[in-house]
Design an enzyme around this catalytic site. Structure first.
Site, mmCIF file in Angstrom:
data_model
loop_
_atom_site.group_PDB
_atom_site.id
_atom_site.type_symbol
_atom_site.label_atom_id
_atom_site.label_comp_id
_atom_site.label_asym_id
_atom_site.label_seq_id
_atom_site.Cartn_x
_atom_site.Cartn_y
_atom_site.Cartn_z
ATOM 1 N N SER A 152 0.856 -1.195 0.000
ATOM 2 C CA SER A 152 0.000 0.000 0.000
ATOM 3 C C SER A 152 0.888 1.239 0.000
ATOM 4 O O SER A 152 2.066 1.168 0.352
ATOM 5 C CB SER A 152 -0.858 -0.024 1.271
ATOM 6 O OG SER A 152 -1.270 1.264 1.630
ATOM 7 N N TYR A 165 -2.806 -0.672 9.938
ATOM 8 C CA TYR A 165 -2.738 -1.021 8.512
ATOM 9 C C TYR A 165 -1.376 -0.630 7.935
ATOM 10 O O TYR A 165 -0.732 -1.413 7.239
ATOM 11 C CB TYR A 165 -3.878 -0.289 7.800
ATOM 12 C CG TYR A 165 -4.015 -0.581 6.327
ATOM 13 C CD1 TYR A 165 -4.587 -1.777 5.891
ATOM 14 C CD2 TYR A 165 -3.612 0.351 5.378
ATOM 15 C CE1 TYR A 165 -4.732 -2.038 4.533
ATOM 16 C CE2 TYR A 165 -3.758 0.098 4.025
ATOM 17 C CZ TYR A 165 -4.318 -1.097 3.600
ATOM 18 O OH TYR A 165 -4.458 -1.342 2.256
HETATM 19 N N1 LIG Z 1 -8.527 -0.383 -2.601
HETATM 20 C C1 LIG Z 1 -7.412 0.282 -2.429
HETATM 21 O O1 LIG Z 1 -7.320 1.485 -2.704
HETATM 22 C C2 LIG Z 1 -6.187 -0.406 -1.892
HETATM 23 C C3 LIG Z 1 -5.021 0.339 -1.773
HETATM 24 C C4 LIG Z 1 -3.856 -0.279 -1.304
HETATM 25 C C5 LIG Z 1 -3.875 -1.612 -0.956
HETATM 26 N N2 LIG Z 1 -5.042 -2.304 -1.062
HETATM 27 C C6 LIG Z 1 -4.980 -3.725 -0.681
HETATM 28 O O2 LIG Z 1 -5.475 -4.497 -1.740
HETATM 29 C C7 LIG Z 1 -6.016 -5.718 -1.229
HETATM 30 C C8 LIG Z 1 -7.424 -5.891 -1.792
HETATM 31 O O3 LIG Z 1 -8.219 -4.823 -1.295
HETATM 32 P P1 LIG Z 1 -9.622 -4.367 -1.909
HETATM 33 O O4 LIG Z 1 -9.564 -2.889 -2.034
HETATM 34 O O5 LIG Z 1 -9.962 -5.165 -3.089
HETATM 35 O O6 LIG Z 1 -10.571 -4.673 -0.669
HETATM 36 P P2 LIG Z 1 -11.802 -5.666 -0.512
HETATM 37 O O7 LIG Z 1 -12.337 -5.427 0.859
HETATM 38 O O8 LIG Z 1 -12.738 -5.531 -1.660
HETATM 39 O O9 LIG Z 1 -11.105 -7.097 -0.564
HETATM 40 C C9 LIG Z 1 -10.476 -7.695 0.532
HETATM 41 C C10 LIG Z 1 -10.957 -9.125 0.635
HETATM 42 O O10 LIG Z 1 -10.259 -9.759 1.708
HETATM 43 C C11 LIG Z 1 -11.176 -10.630 2.341
HETATM 44 N N3 LIG Z 1 -10.763 -10.946 3.704
HETATM 45 C C12 LIG Z 1 -10.707 -10.095 4.760
HETATM 46 N N4 LIG Z 1 -10.340 -10.768 5.854
HETATM 47 C C13 LIG Z 1 -10.135 -12.056 5.480
HETATM 48 C C14 LIG Z 1 -9.738 -13.218 6.165
HETATM 49 N N5 LIG Z 1 -9.446 -13.207 7.477
HETATM 50 N N6 LIG Z 1 -9.649 -14.385 5.479
HETATM 51 C C15 LIG Z 1 -9.926 -14.414 4.149
HETATM 52 N N7 LIG Z 1 -10.309 -13.344 3.453
HETATM 53 C C16 LIG Z 1 -10.419 -12.180 4.117
HETATM 54 C C17 LIG Z 1 -12.484 -9.869 2.329
HETATM 55 O O11 LIG Z 1 -13.582 -10.740 2.531
HETATM 56 C C18 LIG Z 1 -12.455 -9.256 0.931
HETATM 57 O O12 LIG Z 1 -13.062 -10.131 0.007
HETATM 58 C C19 LIG Z 1 -5.958 -5.598 0.293
HETATM 59 O O13 LIG Z 1 -4.799 -6.229 0.766
HETATM 60 C C20 LIG Z 1 -5.848 -4.110 0.505
HETATM 61 O O14 LIG Z 1 -5.225 -3.805 1.721
HETATM 62 C C21 LIG Z 1 -6.197 -1.751 -1.521
#
Ligand SMILES: NC(=O)c1ccc[n+]([C@@H]2O[C@H](COP(=O)([O-])OP(=O)(O)OC[C@H]3O[C@@H](n4cnc5c(N)ncnc54)[C@H](O)[C@@H]3O)[C@@H](O)[C@H]2O)c1
Length: 271
Positions: A152, A165
Site C-alpha cells: 500500500s 494497517y
Molecule cells: N482499494 C485500495 O485502494 C487499496 C489500496 C492499497 C492496498 N489495497 C490492498 O489491496 C487488497 C485488496 O483490497 P480491496 O480494495 O480489493 O478490498 P476488498 O475489501 O474488496 O477485498 C479484501 C478481501 O479480503 C477478504 N478478507 C478479509 N479478511 C479475510 C480473512 N481473514 N480471510 C480471508 N479473506 C479475508 C475480504 O472478505 C475481501 O473479500 C488488500 O490487501 C488491501 O489492503 C487496496
C-alpha cells in the site's frame, strides 16, 4: 499472444478473491487462460464468485477459508494439488482495515484500540505470511512459482489515521524482500516473490472515507486527489496488468520488488 505474457494453464491461488481488486484480477487471469482458485472466508460469497467464474471456464475452484487458519489452508493446499497437480502462483489479496485500529478526527492518538490494532496487523501481515507458507510449499518441490503480495502507499509514507494497517503493509514490503531472497537462495531463480502497491482505488472499505453519497470527494478524498498527479482514483482493471506481468515469464528476472500502481502518488510530494 506474445509468449512472454502467456499465462494459459498456470494454476493461480488468489486470496481475498471475493473482494474488489483481487476478485477482479482473479477473473482477469482466468479469462487469459489461467486455472484460478478463488479463496475467500465467506461460503456464500465464494459460491457467488465461482458461479461467475464458471461462466468464463471450468478451470476454477472455490476454497472457503480464513487466511489466518493455518490448518484450513494446509487442507486447501492438498485440495488444490489433488485437483490441479501443481501451483504456479499465489496472490495474497486478502487484507483491509477496521475502524478501531484507526485514529479518526474525533480521537486522540492515545485512544487506539490495541485489540483492533492487533487484528489489523494479523489480517494484513500474518494473513499473507500464513497462506504463503501453506501454498509456496509447492514452489519448493517444483523449483518454480511466484507470490504476489498486496502492499500500500501507507507502507512507505505516513498516511494519517491508519496506524495498524500502515505498520502491517510496511512489514509486507519487508516480507516480500525477505521471502524473495530466501526462496531464490534455497530453491533457485524460478521462484519469485513480488508485491503490488496500489494507490487509491475505490473499494467497499474506503468508499465512505473518500467519497460522499453524491459521488463528490470527502475532504480526505480531495487530499488524496491533490497528491495524485493523475488527479483521479485508480480503476479496478488498472491493477490487472501489473499482476499479469508479475505472474508471467516477462518478469523472469524480477524478484523482491514492490510495484506501485498509483497514478504517481508515491512520486509526488504534493507541491
Ligand atoms: N482499494 C485500495 O485502494 C487499496 C489500496 C492499497 C492496498 N489495497 C490492498 O489491496 C487488497 C485488496 O483490497 P480491496 O480494495 O480489493 O478490498 P476488498 O475489501 O474488496 O477485498 C479484501 C478481501 O479480503 C477478504 N478478507 C478479509 N479478511 C479475510 C480473512 N481473514 N480471510 C480471508 N479473506 C479475508 C475480504 O472478505 C475481501 O473479500 C488488500 O490487501 C488491501 O489492503 C487496496
Amino acid at each position: 499472444m506474445n509468449q512472454l505474457f502467456d499465462i494459459s494453464g498456470k494454476v493461480i491461488v488468489v486470496t481475498g478473491a471475493t473482494g474488489i481488486l483481487a476478485g477482479g484480477a482473479a477473473k482477469y487471469l482466468q479469462r487469459n487462460g489461467a486455472k484460478v482458485i478463488y479463496l475467500g472466508r465467506n461460503q456464500e460469497r465464494v459460491d457467488r464468485a465461482i458461479q461467475d467464474a464458471r461462466e468464463i471456464s471450468d478451470d476454477c475452484m472455490g476454497l472457503t477459508c480464513d487466511v489466518l487458519d493455518e490448518n484450513g489452508l494446509k487442507k486447501g493446499y492438498e485440495d488444490v494439488l489433488n485437483r490441479f497437480g501443481q501451483i504456479d502462483a499465489l496472490i495474497n489479496g486478502a487484507g483491509g482495515n477496521m475502524p478501531g485500529a484507526t485514529i479518526g478526527p474525533d480521537k486522540e492518538i492515545f485512544d487506539l484500540d490495541l485489540d483492533d490494532y492487533t487484528k489489523v496487523m494479523d489480517l494484513n501481515l500474518k494473513g499473507t505470511v500464513i497462506p504463503t507458507l501453506a501454498f509456496a510449499q509447492a514452489f519448493k518441490e517444483q523449483k518454480s512459482g511466484c507470490v504476489i503480495n498486496f502492499s500500500s502507499m501507507s507502507s512507505t509514507q505516513a498516511l494519517t489515521r491508519v496506524l495498524g494497517y500502515s505498520n502491517a503493509k510496511a512489514a509486507i514490503d519487508n516480507f516480500t524482500r525477505w521471502m524473495a531472497t530466501e526462496m531464490a537462495t534455497k530453491y533457485g531463480d524460478q521462484v519469485r516473490v513480488n508485491a503490488v502497491a496500489p494507490g487509491f482505488f475505490i473499494s467497499k472499505q474506503n468508499k465512505a472515507l473518500l467519497t460522499n453519497q453524491d459521488g463528490s470527494f470527502t475532504e480526505r478524498g480531495q487530499q488524496v486527489i491533490n497528491k495524485t498527479p493523475f488527479r483521479r482514483f485508480g480503476k479496478q482493471e488498472e491493477i490487472y496488468g501489473a499482476i499479469h506481468y508479475l505472474v508471467s515469464d516477462s518478469s523472469s528476472f524480477v524478484t523482491g520488488t514492490v510495484l506501485a500502481v498509483d497514478g504517481g502518488f508515491s512520486s509526488f510530494c504534493g507541491v
